[in-house]
Design a protein around this motif. Structure first.
Motif, PDB file in Angstrom:
ATOM      1  N   ILE A  28      37.018  34.881   1.340  1.00  0.00           N
ATOM      2  CA  ILE A  28      37.067  36.299   1.720  1.00  0.00           C
ATOM      3  C   ILE A  28      36.378  36.512   3.063  1.00  0.00           C
ATOM      4  O   ILE A  28      36.910  37.185   3.957  1.00  0.00           O
ATOM      5  CB  ILE A  28      36.418  37.163   0.622  1.00  0.00           C
ATOM      6  CG1 ILE A  28      37.280  37.134  -0.644  1.00  0.00           C
ATOM      7  CG2 ILE A  28      36.212  38.600   1.108  1.00  0.00           C
ATOM      8  CD1 ILE A  28      36.634  37.788  -1.848  1.00  0.00           C
ATOM      9  N   PHE A  29      35.193  35.931   3.221  1.00  0.00           N
ATOM     10  CA  PHE A  29      34.477  36.085   4.490  1.00  0.00           C
ATOM     11  C   PHE A  29      35.204  35.356   5.628  1.00  0.00           C
ATOM     12  O   PHE A  29      35.292  35.866   6.749  1.00  0.00           O
ATOM     13  CB  PHE A  29      33.049  35.565   4.361  1.00  0.00           C
ATOM     14  CG  PHE A  29      32.147  36.468   3.579  1.00  0.00           C
ATOM     15  CD1 PHE A  29      31.834  37.737   4.044  1.00  0.00           C
ATOM     16  CD2 PHE A  29      31.602  36.055   2.375  1.00  0.00           C
ATOM     17  CE1 PHE A  29      30.995  38.578   3.327  1.00  0.00           C
ATOM     18  CE2 PHE A  29      30.758  36.884   1.647  1.00  0.00           C
ATOM     19  CZ  PHE A  29      30.458  38.156   2.126  1.00  0.00           C
ATOM     20  N   ALA A  30      35.738  34.162   5.337  1.00  0.00           N
ATOM     21  CA  ALA A  30      36.450  33.410   6.376  1.00  0.00           C
ATOM     22  C   ALA A  30      37.679  34.170   6.858  1.00  0.00           C
ATOM     23  O   ALA A  30      38.061  34.077   8.033  1.00  0.00           O
ATOM     24  CB  ALA A  30      36.848  32.032   5.841  1.00  0.00           C
ATOM     25  N   GLY A  31      38.296  34.949   5.964  1.00  0.00           N
ATOM     26  CA  GLY A  31      39.464  35.724   6.357  1.00  0.00           C
ATOM     27  C   GLY A  31      39.153  36.815   7.364  1.00  0.00           C
ATOM     28  O   GLY A  31      40.063  37.345   8.011  1.00  0.00           O
ATOM     29  N   ALA A  32      37.873  37.158   7.494  1.00  0.00           N
ATOM     30  CA  ALA A  32      37.473  38.201   8.449  1.00  0.00           C
ATOM     31  C   ALA A  32      36.865  37.620   9.717  1.00  0.00           C
ATOM     32  O   ALA A  32      36.398  38.381  10.577  1.00  0.00           O
ATOM     33  CB  ALA A  32      36.471  39.150   7.785  1.00  0.00           C
ATOM     34  N   LEU A  33      36.868  36.293   9.867  1.00  0.00           N
ATOM     35  CA  LEU A  33      36.210  35.679  11.022  1.00  0.00           C
ATOM     36  C   LEU A  33      36.808  36.140  12.345  1.00  0.00           C
ATOM     37  O   LEU A  33      36.088  36.320  13.334  1.00  0.00           O
ATOM     38  CB  LEU A  33      36.278  34.151  10.921  1.00  0.00           C
ATOM     39  CG  LEU A  33      35.207  33.487  10.055  1.00  0.00           C
ATOM     40  CD1 LEU A  33      35.408  31.979  10.030  1.00  0.00           C
ATOM     41  CD2 LEU A  33      33.806  33.825  10.564  1.00  0.00           C
ATOM     42  N   ASP A  34      38.125  36.323  12.386  1.00  0.00           N
ATOM     43  CA  ASP A  34      38.738  36.775  13.637  1.00  0.00           C
ATOM     44  C   ASP A  34      38.198  38.142  14.040  1.00  0.00           C
ATOM     45  O   ASP A  34      37.967  38.405  15.233  1.00  0.00           O
ATOM     46  CB  ASP A  34      40.258  36.833  13.499  1.00  0.00           C
ATOM     47  CG  ASP A  34      40.901  35.456  13.509  1.00  0.00           C
ATOM     48  OD1 ASP A  34      40.205  34.483  13.870  1.00  0.00           O
ATOM     49  OD2 ASP A  34      42.087  35.353  13.153  1.00  0.00           O
ATOM     50  N   ARG A  35      37.988  39.017  13.070  1.00  0.00           N
ATOM     51  CA  ARG A  35      37.477  40.354  13.378  1.00  0.00           C
ATOM     52  C   ARG A  35      36.007  40.287  13.780  1.00  0.00           C
ATOM     53  O   ARG A  35      35.566  40.997  14.691  1.00  0.00           O
ATOM     54  CB  ARG A  35      37.675  41.288  12.187  1.00  0.00           C
ATOM     55  CG  ARG A  35      39.137  41.403  11.752  1.00  0.00           C
ATOM     56  CD  ARG A  35      39.401  42.643  10.933  1.00  0.00           C
ATOM     57  NE  ARG A  35      38.628  42.712   9.709  1.00  0.00           N
ATOM     58  CZ  ARG A  35      38.984  42.135   8.559  1.00  0.00           C
ATOM     59  NH1 ARG A  35      40.097  41.408   8.494  1.00  0.00           N
ATOM     60  NH2 ARG A  35      38.249  42.273   7.474  1.00  0.00           N
ATOM     61  N   PHE A  36      35.227  39.425  13.102  1.00  0.00           N
ATOM     62  CA  PHE A  36      33.831  39.236  13.511  1.00  0.00           C
ATOM     63  C   PHE A  36      33.769  38.702  14.946  1.00  0.00           C
ATOM     64  O   PHE A  36      32.946  39.141  15.757  1.00  0.00           O
ATOM     65  CB  PHE A  36      33.132  38.240  12.575  1.00  0.00           C
ATOM     66  CG  PHE A  36      33.047  38.671  11.135  1.00  0.00           C
ATOM     67  CD1 PHE A  36      33.041  40.011  10.788  1.00  0.00           C
ATOM     68  CD2 PHE A  36      32.971  37.720  10.129  1.00  0.00           C
ATOM     69  CE1 PHE A  36      32.954  40.408   9.459  1.00  0.00           C
ATOM     70  CE2 PHE A  36      32.885  38.095   8.801  1.00  0.00           C
ATOM     71  CZ  PHE A  36      32.884  39.445   8.464  1.00  0.00           C
ATOM     72  N   THR A  37      34.644  37.747  15.239  1.00  0.00           N
ATOM     73  CA  THR A  37      34.654  37.143  16.571  1.00  0.00           C
ATOM     74  C   THR A  37      35.027  38.165  17.633  1.00  0.00           C
ATOM     75  O   THR A  37      34.481  38.160  18.742  1.00  0.00           O
ATOM     76  CB  THR A  37      35.632  35.956  16.606  1.00  0.00           C
ATOM     77  OG1 THR A  37      35.237  34.995  15.619  1.00  0.00           O
ATOM     78  CG2 THR A  37      35.634  35.287  17.972  1.00  0.00           C
ATOM     79  N   GLN A  38      35.952  39.075  17.299  1.00  0.00           N
ATOM     80  CA  GLN A  38      36.327  40.107  18.258  1.00  0.00           C
ATOM     81  C   GLN A  38      35.159  41.041  18.547  1.00  0.00           C
ATOM     82  O   GLN A  38      34.965  41.478  19.689  1.00  0.00           O
ATOM     83  CB  GLN A  38      37.521  40.910  17.727  1.00  0.00           C
ATOM     84  CG  GLN A  38      38.038  41.960  18.704  1.00  0.00           C
ATOM     85  CD  GLN A  38      38.429  41.370  20.040  1.00  0.00           C
ATOM     86  OE1 GLN A  38      39.095  40.343  20.102  1.00  0.00           O
ATOM     87  NE2 GLN A  38      38.003  42.015  21.130  1.00  0.00           N
TER      88      GLN A  38
END
Length: 379
Positions: free
Chosen positions: A290-300
């Motif tokens: 679940i957290f890995a699926g949001a990594l792109d948004r965290f990175t942005q």
């Protein structure tokens, strides 16, 4: 390996590849006769930090990690001991505003004078109390700051004479070319010379030419011998923003463009640790997914902040999420963050609130996450 260039400062790794670079513009009044980039141990931990005056003003640690910065820079910038705490602090003056910051960016002193117009400022131990003071022109008089009081003392006449605080961070090739300052390259003394776009490395004892290299510039800027774990290597900077690397035998190993202009900063965010309790599916694989699926948004979030401030820190964030019976995040508690950016922390928290988990089993569930933030520069 740090390379100071006319456009800023760049760092090479042990494989002679560009690791990070920071744009930097020297302002007309950056400490006057003082350096515009210092390499000093600010906090007494025996590791030297890199301090940039001008625009932006910044402090980097010995690993080239940003500690803090002032994106708009300083009209005048001084480095020294203003508080007698056995460390070095940063004094930044912009207009009539004077600030002193600790090595990690904590503001120690601030004064903004209304009714004054500050001119040129100097630092020295004017009060003979073993710390630095500040004196600034103000009309026909001068203002004197000893930083023990809230405001300055106005005194008649111009500011007293001062000794400029210097620092020699680079070996100038002009001296090397004359042969009066050879370098020790793996036990052999060598001198450098540049003529017609050709660089020559010459043995100091017998004048034998050890290496020739066409470097495309007109002048050599600086030189140093450094061992980063692969034996001593000679690093030579030219006036075209390139660093040329040679081995101990004179072999040309690499030429690296270290101009900070035109680089792309790649943000990297990783999940170091994730867990959950009191939800229907609290397996490690599911929660980390679940957290890995949001990594792109965290990175942005991270990349957007770095686009506004190139001294955005690397570091970590620890957060705890409260989950309701529908799997929605109802609260995010930030337990730790050394990013020191309210904008970045807020962006990450908003993305964490948007996550969906399996339903809580006992009224509310808990999820915890540790995120690591880092970046590299690429051309």
């Amino acid at each position: 390996m740090a390379a100071i260039t006319p456009g800023g400062i760049a760092f090479l790794d042990a494989d002679n590849a560009l690791f990070r670079a920071f744009r930097h513009q020297r302002t007309a009044r950056s400490g006057f006769d003082q350096p515009w980039i210092w390499i000093e141990d600010l906090d007494g931990d025996r590791n030297r930090e890199f301090v940039g005056a001008g625009r932006p003003a910044f402090v980097l640690d010995h690993n080239a990690d940003p500690i803090w910065g002032i994106p708009g820079g300083c009209e005048q910038f001084f480095l020294g001991d203003f508080t007698q705490d056995r460390g070095l602090q940063i004094l930044c003056r912009n207009g009539n505003r004077v600030e002193i910051h600790s090595h990690d960016g904590q503001r120690i002193f601030v004064w903004e004078g209304r009714g004054y117009r500050l001119g040129q400022c100097w630092i020295d131990d004017f009060s003979s109390n073993r710390k630095l003071d500040l004196a600034c022109e103000s009309g026909s008089n001068h203002l004197f700051f000893d930083f023990r009081f809230d405001g300055p003392e106005e005194r008649e006449g111009g500011a007293p004479d001062t000794m400029a605080r210097g620092a020699a961070n680079l070996t100038r090739t002009a001296a090397l070319a004359r042969g009066d300052r050879p370098l020790d390259l793996g036990g052999r003394q060598v001198t450098l010379a540049a003529d017609g776009g050709e660089l020559r490395i010459t043995a100091a004892d017998d004048g034998a030419v050890l290496a020739r290299h066409t470097f495309g510039g007109e002048q050599l800027h600086s030189a140093a011998v450094v061992d980063l774990g692969h034996g001593p290597r000679l690093y030579i900077g030219d006036d075209r923003h390139h660093v040329h690397v040679f081995g101990a035998d004179g072999e040309h190993l690499a030429s690296v463009n270290v101009d900070p202009a035109g680089l792309r900063r790649d943000a990297r965010v990783q999940v170091r640790r994730a867990s959950a309790n009191r939800i229907e599916d609290a397996s490690r694989e599911t929660v980390e997914g679940i957290f890995a699926g949001a990594l792109d948004r965290f990175t942005q979030c991270y990349a957007s902040r770095m686009g506004e401030d190139q001294t955005t820190r690397v570091g970590s964030m620890v957060a705890q999420l409260t989950i309701d019976g529908g799997g929605r995040v109802t609260e995010v508690q930030r337990r730790h963050s050394d990013l020191r950016s309210a904008e970045l922390d807020g962006c990450i928290e908003r993305e964490l609130r948007s996550l969906r988990f399996s339903s809580a089993t006992e009224g509310t569930g808990i999820a915890s996450i540790t995120l690591d933030f880092d970046f590299v520069d690429r051309r």
